[in-house]
Design a protein around this motif. Structure first.
Motif, PDB file in Angstrom:
ATOM      1  N   LEU A 114      34.268  32.145  36.781  1.00 46.18           N
ATOM      2  CA  LEU A 114      35.040  31.957  37.557  1.00 46.18           C
ATOM      3  C   LEU A 114      35.530  30.908  38.130  1.00 46.18           C
ATOM      4  CD1 LEU A 114      37.877  34.353  37.032  1.00 46.18           C
ATOM      5  CD2 LEU A 114      37.652  34.308  39.179  1.00 46.18           C
ATOM      6  N   VAL A 115      36.944  29.815  37.452  1.00 46.19           N
ATOM      7  CA  VAL A 115      37.116  29.011  37.948  1.00 46.19           C
ATOM      8  C   VAL A 115      38.309  28.708  38.777  1.00 46.19           C
ATOM      9  CG1 VAL A 115      38.167  26.049  38.134  1.00 46.19           C
ATOM     10  CG2 VAL A 115      36.058  27.587  36.334  1.00 46.19           C
ATOM     11  N   GLU A 116      39.969  30.002  38.286  1.00 46.94           N
ATOM     12  CA  GLU A 116      40.454  29.905  39.189  1.00 46.94           C
ATOM     13  C   GLU A 116      41.012  31.135  38.956  1.00 46.94           C
ATOM     14  OE1 GLU A 116      43.414  26.945  37.732  1.00 46.94           O
ATOM     15  OE2 GLU A 116      43.198  27.554  35.767  1.00 46.94           O
ATOM     16  N   ILE A 117      41.820  32.008  39.968  1.00 52.18           N
ATOM     17  CA  ILE A 117      42.240  33.496  40.081  1.00 52.18           C
ATOM     18  C   ILE A 117      43.533  33.296  39.428  1.00 52.18           C
ATOM     19  CG2 ILE A 117      43.356  34.923  41.086  1.00 52.18           C
ATOM     20  CD1 ILE A 117      40.163  34.786  41.531  1.00 52.18           C
ATOM     21  N   LEU A 118      44.990  32.268  39.085  1.00 53.94           N
ATOM     22  CA  LEU A 118      46.328  32.468  38.626  1.00 53.94           C
ATOM     23  C   LEU A 118      46.392  31.368  38.036  1.00 53.94           C
ATOM     24  CD1 LEU A 118      48.268  33.604  41.530  1.00 53.94           C
ATOM     25  CD2 LEU A 118      46.976  35.010  39.653  1.00 53.94           C
ATOM     26  N   GLY A 119      46.017  31.345  36.275  1.00 57.86           N
ATOM     27  CA  GLY A 119      46.036  30.115  35.584  1.00 57.86           C
ATOM     28  C   GLY A 119      47.584  29.892  34.572  1.00 57.86           C
ATOM     29  N   ALA A 120      48.345  28.480  35.283  1.00 52.51           N
ATOM     30  CA  ALA A 120      48.894  27.718  34.203  1.00 52.51           C
ATOM     31  C   ALA A 120      48.477  27.474  32.792  1.00 52.51           C
ATOM     32  CB  ALA A 120      49.882  27.477  34.789  1.00 52.51           C
ATOM     33  N   ASN A 165      32.255  28.450  41.339  1.00 48.28           N
ATOM     34  CA  ASN A 165      32.460  28.150  40.626  1.00 48.28           C
ATOM     35  C   ASN A 165      34.227  28.363  41.149  1.00 48.28           C
ATOM     36  OD1 ASN A 165      30.877  26.458  39.305  1.00 48.28           O
ATOM     37  ND2 ASN A 165      29.841  28.045  38.464  1.00 48.28           N
ATOM     38  N   LEU A 166      34.497  28.782  41.678  1.00 51.99           N
ATOM     39  CA  LEU A 166      35.984  29.635  41.824  1.00 51.99           C
ATOM     40  C   LEU A 166      36.556  27.747  42.560  1.00 51.99           C
ATOM     41  CD1 LEU A 166      38.395  31.224  42.030  1.00 51.99           C
ATOM     42  CD2 LEU A 166      37.572  31.684  44.449  1.00 51.99           C
ATOM     43  N   LYS A 167      37.429  26.783  42.102  1.00 52.09           N
ATOM     44  CA  LYS A 167      37.922  25.948  42.494  1.00 52.09           C
ATOM     45  C   LYS A 167      39.151  25.984  43.336  1.00 52.09           C
ATOM     46  CE  LYS A 167      35.142  22.806  39.759  1.00 52.09           C
ATOM     47  NZ  LYS A 167      35.548  21.732  38.660  1.00 52.09           N
ATOM     48  N   SER A 168      39.767  26.559  42.848  1.00 49.42           N
ATOM     49  CA  SER A 168      41.107  27.264  43.464  1.00 49.42           C
ATOM     50  C   SER A 168      41.841  28.714  42.886  1.00 49.42           C
ATOM     51  CB  SER A 168      42.650  26.482  42.660  1.00 49.42           C
ATOM     52  OG  SER A 168      42.540  26.306  40.914  1.00 49.42           O
ATOM     53  N   ILE A 169      42.917  29.310  43.881  1.00 46.53           N
ATOM     54  CA  ILE A 169      43.071  30.591  43.698  1.00 46.53           C
ATOM     55  C   ILE A 169      44.467  30.674  42.745  1.00 46.53           C
ATOM     56  CG2 ILE A 169      44.236  31.781  44.431  1.00 46.53           C
ATOM     57  CD1 ILE A 169      41.390  31.639  45.633  1.00 46.53           C
ATOM     58  N   CYS A 170      44.729  29.191  42.789  1.00 46.71           N
ATOM     59  CA  CYS A 170      45.686  29.394  41.171  1.00 46.71           C
ATOM     60  C   CYS A 170      46.066  28.074  40.677  1.00 46.71           C
ATOM     61  CB  CYS A 170      47.056  29.511  41.578  1.00 46.71           C
ATOM     62  SG  CYS A 170      48.862  28.602  43.186  1.00 46.71           S
ATOM     63  N   SER A 171      46.495  27.631  39.800  1.00 40.88           N
ATOM     64  CA  SER A 171      46.834  26.179  39.151  1.00 40.88           C
ATOM     65  C   SER A 171      47.570  24.972  40.357  1.00 40.88           C
ATOM     66  CB  SER A 171      47.746  26.343  37.949  1.00 40.88           C
ATOM     67  OG  SER A 171      47.585  26.748  37.002  1.00 40.88           O
ATOM     68  N   LYS A 172      46.658  23.540  39.564  1.00 38.63           N
ATOM     69  CA  LYS A 172      47.387  22.794  40.681  1.00 38.63           C
ATOM     70  C   LYS A 172      48.525  23.251  41.277  1.00 38.63           C
ATOM     71  CE  LYS A 172      46.264  18.086  41.516  1.00 38.63           C
ATOM     72  NZ  LYS A 172      45.490  17.109  41.003  1.00 38.63           N
TER      73      LYS A 172
END
Length: 193
Positions: A74-80, A111-118
């Motif tokens: 998992l890299v991000e929680i909320l993704g665009a 591997n989690l880098k962000s909660i939502c997209s940049k």
């Protein structure tokens, strides 16, 4: 409640409908999909890279809790989608509306880098607790992970109801480039130990 555990081949909550013999792809889930969901728990689903795609969020207006543990990819929680970010421009914000979200809990997400997209920001009024347990070392920024916007207006301070719980070491490694004053107004409650 949706409780998904020990599904190593699960790569997405809902797959987009790629029409048979068609180059077009539907980006909208049925409006009833997950519309009554209040709690989402996912454990040991190691193939997922994005937990919730942005196009599913309009259906999650009743979601109150998200608990994620041991999802190694998992890299991000909320993704665009990259195409949407590029279409709106690099300075445009994509708003993720989760009005009833009260609690976020993360553990063992190496591997989690962000909660939502940049280019995203979470829009919610109810967030009360964020818990980050061990092995989330790549998560270095917290700014999109707090409700920076309320009723379309930016918060001048952290919402009074929000508490962040984690290990002190993780808290001290967070980067505050975009919002340096947030660290001073957020309520941090470290785990004992």
């Amino acid at each position: 409640m949706l409780d998904l555990q020990h599904l190593p081949k699960l790569s997405a909550l809902i797959m987009k409908d790629a029409g048979i013999g068609s180059a077009t792809t539907s980006t909208l889930a049925s409006s009833a999909s997950f519309s009554h969901l209040k709690e989402f728990k996912i454990v040991d689903c190691s193939s997922m890279k994005t937990l919730l795609p942005h196009w599913l969020l309009p259906n999650l207006q009743n979601l109150e809790e998200i608990h994620v543990r041991a999802c190694s990819q998992l890299v991000e929680i909320l993704g665009a989608e990259t195409s949407e970010v590029e279409e709106k421009g690099s300075d445009a914000l994509i708003k993720f509306h989760l009005p009833k979200l009260r609690e976020l809990s993360f553990s063992e997400l190496p591997n989690l880098k962000s909660i939502c997209s940049k280019s995203g920001v979470i829009v919610c009024d109810s967030l009360q607790l964020i818990q980050v347990f061990g092995y989330c070392d790549k998560l270095k920024s917290i700014h999109p992970f707090v409700p920076l916007v309320c009723n379309g207006q930016p918060f001048a301070y952290a919402p009074p109801s929000l508490t962040i719980r984690s290990w002190k070491e993780w808290w001290e490694l967070l980067e505050w480039d975009d919002h340096p004053n947030f660290k001073n107004v957020l309520r941090f409650n470290p785990f004992a130990g």
